[in-house]
Design an enzyme around this catalytic site. Structure first.
Site, mmCIF file in Angstrom:
data_model
loop_
_atom_site.group_PDB
_atom_site.id
_atom_site.type_symbol
_atom_site.label_atom_id
_atom_site.label_comp_id
_atom_site.label_asym_id
_atom_site.label_seq_id
_atom_site.Cartn_x
_atom_site.Cartn_y
_atom_site.Cartn_z
ATOM 1 N N CYS A 123 -80.089 71.089 -70.838
ATOM 2 C CA CYS A 123 -81.120 72.033 -70.307
ATOM 3 C C CYS A 123 -81.224 72.813 -68.993
ATOM 4 C CB CYS A 123 -81.979 70.848 -69.347
ATOM 5 S SG CYS A 123 -81.576 69.668 -68.573
ATOM 6 N N ARG A 137 -70.639 61.624 -69.410
ATOM 7 C CA ARG A 137 -70.983 60.785 -68.821
ATOM 8 C C ARG A 137 -69.929 59.804 -67.771
ATOM 9 N NH1 ARG A 137 -76.464 60.444 -68.711
ATOM 10 N NH2 ARG A 137 -77.404 62.429 -69.216
ATOM 11 N N GLN A 156 -76.795 64.766 -77.776
ATOM 12 C CA GLN A 156 -77.782 64.515 -78.164
ATOM 13 C C GLN A 156 -79.073 65.494 -79.130
ATOM 14 O OE1 GLN A 156 -78.786 65.158 -73.582
ATOM 15 N NE2 GLN A 156 -79.822 63.439 -73.729
ATOM 16 N N ASP A 185 -81.675 67.208 -78.400
ATOM 17 C CA ASP A 185 -81.799 68.202 -77.408
ATOM 18 C C ASP A 185 -82.894 69.290 -77.972
ATOM 19 O OD1 ASP A 185 -82.674 67.370 -74.521
ATOM 20 O OD2 ASP A 185 -81.121 68.091 -73.751
ATOM 21 N N HIS A 216 -85.772 72.391 -75.858
ATOM 22 C CA HIS A 216 -86.732 72.349 -75.077
ATOM 23 C C HIS A 216 -87.696 73.614 -74.893
ATOM 24 C CE1 HIS A 216 -82.880 70.449 -73.006
ATOM 25 N NE2 HIS A 216 -83.419 69.404 -72.393
ATOM 26 N N LYS A 266 -91.808 61.160 -68.227
ATOM 27 C CA LYS A 266 -91.884 61.082 -69.173
ATOM 28 C C LYS A 266 -92.380 59.853 -70.135
ATOM 29 C CE LYS A 266 -87.681 58.662 -68.560
ATOM 30 N NZ LYS A 266 -86.313 58.228 -69.156
ATOM 31 N N HIS A 293 -88.801 68.605 -71.996
ATOM 32 C CA HIS A 293 -87.478 68.271 -72.850
ATOM 33 C C HIS A 293 -88.201 67.202 -73.688
ATOM 34 C CE1 HIS A 293 -85.532 69.505 -68.711
ATOM 35 N NE2 HIS A 293 -86.646 68.903 -68.030
#
Length: 647
Positions: free
Chosen positions: A339, A368, A386, A388, A390, A473, A519
């Site tokens: 993000c 991570r 991900q 992902d 946005h 979320k 997100h």
């Protein structure tokens, strides 16, 4: 008298000091037998905790998540009590309830270790103690007194926990029999409710998750109020072993791990890569219909980028250490989130209200630093991708955009036959310091999620304290074929990150405004989703998705050329096939390709080669038939078209 409000909105009056158990008994004796804990004003507490003022109440059975947590929390203490009797001098770390059961971290004296062969005697001792129906007694003690008590018992790790983690003032402890533990609770009223139990595994765990500290042993277990429940769980465990994605992934040659490459860093093999790319293509087609633009961002970023976003403060300890350039002394980090990069894309040029919503998508790989003891196949890795996206929008567009994302999640998950439920994850009302942003922004974000769920008619459970640090979320939980729950997709509303990056657009009145950010990740991560899909299907993927739809099995080397011609015709019309040209008997080839979960096999020999035919055999010994090559191609493509017509 106190007024007690129930979940359905009804209100009853009780004498001050009434307990959850007494309230359950007033409704029905059967209910009183089944409840294990209760929620009072949103806090889960013991059934014998007195209620001295007007309150809302929820009564939890073992079938409720809160009830399971209470039951397994007490079971963890029961395990510790048994270990204390069996192993004098044992040191205790932490022992919580977890999603499926409980664990306790322990360290035996003199380098001793608990082995799986010791489980039976530990279980026997636990059952013996449970039958005593020992009351579980809560006490509130001063920090100094708690420290004194645990020092006297020789519990070094408990004393360290008290010193470092607990504030001055009152500390709660729970005692059953001869065992006392530091604990916030809640617990069962007594141990007698624990009728069936099983220790499931033992693993290593560093004290406080610190690899520089002592390695303890972590004993995992599960427990139930009825033996039948345990029996059913053990059957499910056996089925889960058969479906283990690590085992099936190896058999199907989908992915691998290498110690030389590094722990927790998956390598996608050709078949797995085909599977993953097909999953990505599925989502690409869907999100293109919804107006998304795809981007690619670097795998690293300046440390300052993540300081600005807040990820360094909240994920710093879980990230790989910054990389420092030797010449300039700049600090970079392996990307923990996509993000911040997408915020910079928004900021790359002036934006008008007419440009919004801006929907940016990326299959972005992030990193991570998970502890090695926590790594588990594709479900817990150090590198994952991900799906992902946005969405940057005006405040008046938030709900509509949120509804659009819910539609995408629905399309994506329905393609795999998943039944899913939703969870609205909100802030912990008692700990706002864990989060960034104003109360006003949080209230607007939470309101948008709740209203979107109501508009879609989606029943969603509310969980406090599960929000991301920057916003609430909506999480999607799926149940797999053997009843296990997995958290996959997520949608998050964020008023905070755009402010931290000073993002703005020019509104209709020519003033500068801050966009709202949504997100979104329907799969969650490609690794975790693939693992869940493997275990849900036991590797028998839908025909449209599976890497190989057909295995071509020539009866002998004489028919290899015909097998290649069949494969060529399949390929020309979009049927994915592999040829097994090994010099093996047909029975062996069939067995081996069954293990690879290929949906169809076609056998080619003298008759087939002479007449332009294939002999079809369905996976698992199903339908069998002989037909022309074109008829078989049409059969496969028609099945795929029927499966994919909804998405």
């Amino acid at each position: 008298m106190v007024k007690i409000t129930f979940p359905d909105g009804s209100v009853r009056s009780y004498e001050q000091g009434v307990t959850g158990y007494q309230i359950a008994e007033s409704i029905s004796p059967a209910l009183a037998r089944d409840v294990v804990s209760c929620g009072v004003n949103g806090e889960t507490v013991e059934l014998n905790r007195p209620i001295n003022e007007d309150a809302t109440i929820a009564l939890y059975k073992f079938s409720d998540d809160e009830g399971k947590h209470t039951f397994w929390h007490t079971s963890a203490h029961l395990l510790a009590e048994a270990l204390k009797e069996l192993y004098p001098g044992i040191q205790f770390g932490f022992g919580p309830a977890i999603e499926n059961g409980f664990f306790y971290d322990v360290l035996l004296p003199n380098g001793e270790a608990i082995k799986e062969s010791d489980f039976a005697k530990i279980e026997d001792k636990m059952r013996e103690l449970a039958k005593k129906d020992e009351p579980v007694v809560r006490r509130d003690v001063a920090k100094a007194d708690a420290l004194k008590e645990f020092k006297a018992d020789g519990q070094e790790y408990k004393c360290e926990h008290i010193d470092l983690d607990l504030e001055d003032g009152t500390i709660s402890t729970y005692t059953q029999g001869n065992f006392t533990d530091l604990c916030r609770g809640p617990h069962l009223v007594s141990t007698g409710a624990i009728k069936a139990l099983k220790l499931t595994s033992v693993a290593g765990a560093f004290w406080r998750g610190d690899a520089t500290r002592e390695q303890m042993q972590r004993l995992y277990g599960i427990s139930f109020p009825k033996k039948k429940m345990l029996d059913e769980y053990l059957v499910m465990l056996e089925e889960a072993k058969k479906r283990d994605h690590r085992k099936i992934g190896k058999e199907m040659e989908l992915f691998m791990f290498s110690e030389r490459v590094g722990k927790g860093l998956p390598i996608w093999l050709p078949k797995g890569t085909e599977l993953r790319l097909r999953l990505q293509d599925h989502l690409r087609k869907v999100q293109k219909r919804f107006g998304y633009q795809e981007v690619i961002t670097p795998h690293i970023g300046s440390k300052n980028l993540y300081v600005t976003s807040g990820h360094y403060a909240h994920y710093g300890k879980d990230s790989f250490r910054p990389i420092t350039t030797p010449e300039e002394g700049e600090e970079y980090m392996l990307k923990p989130m996509n993000c911040p990069h997408h915020c910079e894309i928004f900021a790359s040029k002036p934006r008008s209200y007419r440009d919004l919503p801006l929907r940016i998508a990326e299959f972005g790989t992030v990193y991570r630093y998970e502890q090695s003891g926590e790594l588990h196949g594709l479900t817990r890795v150090r590198s994952f991708t991900q799906d992902d996206a946005h969405l940057f929008c005006r405040p008046d567009q938030v709900k509509q955009e949120f509804l659009g994302v819910m539609d995408i999640v629905n399309i994506v998950l329905n393609a795999f036959g998943f039944n899913f439920e939703a969870q609205i994850s909100l802030r912990d009302p008692n700990d706002h310091d864990k989060y960034v942003g104003t109360d006003e922004d949080w209230a607007m974000a939470e309101k948008a999620i709740v209203e979107a769920c109501e508009e879609k008619g989606l029943t969603a459970k509310i969980e406090y304290g599960e929000a991301a640090f920057y916003g609430p979320k909506l999480d999607f939980m799926i149940k797999d074929a053997i009843g296990r729950r997995w958290q996959l997709g997520t949608i998050q509303v964020d008023y905070n990150l755009p402010k931290r990056f000073q993002l703005e657009y020019t509104d209709e009145d020519n003033t500068k405004k801050t966009p709202v950010m949504i997100h979104r990740a329907p799969f969650g991560s490609m690794e975790r989703f693939t693992a869940v899909l493997i275990e849900h299907t036991a590797g028998h993927f839908p025909l449209w998705l599976t890497p190989d739809q057909v295995a071509i099995l020539p009866l002998s080397e004489k028919y290899n050329d015909y097998a290649k011609e069949v494969a060529r015709q399949f390929d020309l019309q979009g049927v994915r096939a592999t040829i097994d040209m090994r010099n093996e008997k047909l029975g062996r080839k069939i067995r081996d390709n069954e293990l690879k979960r290929i949906p169809y096999m076609v056998i080619v020999g003298e008759k087939e080669a002479a007449e332009g035919l294939v002999s079809m055999r369905q996976q698992g010994g199903g339908e069998q038939a002989t037909m022309t090559i074109q008829a078989f191609i049409d059969k496969i493509n028609n099945q795929v078209a029927e499966m994919t017509k909804e998405f």
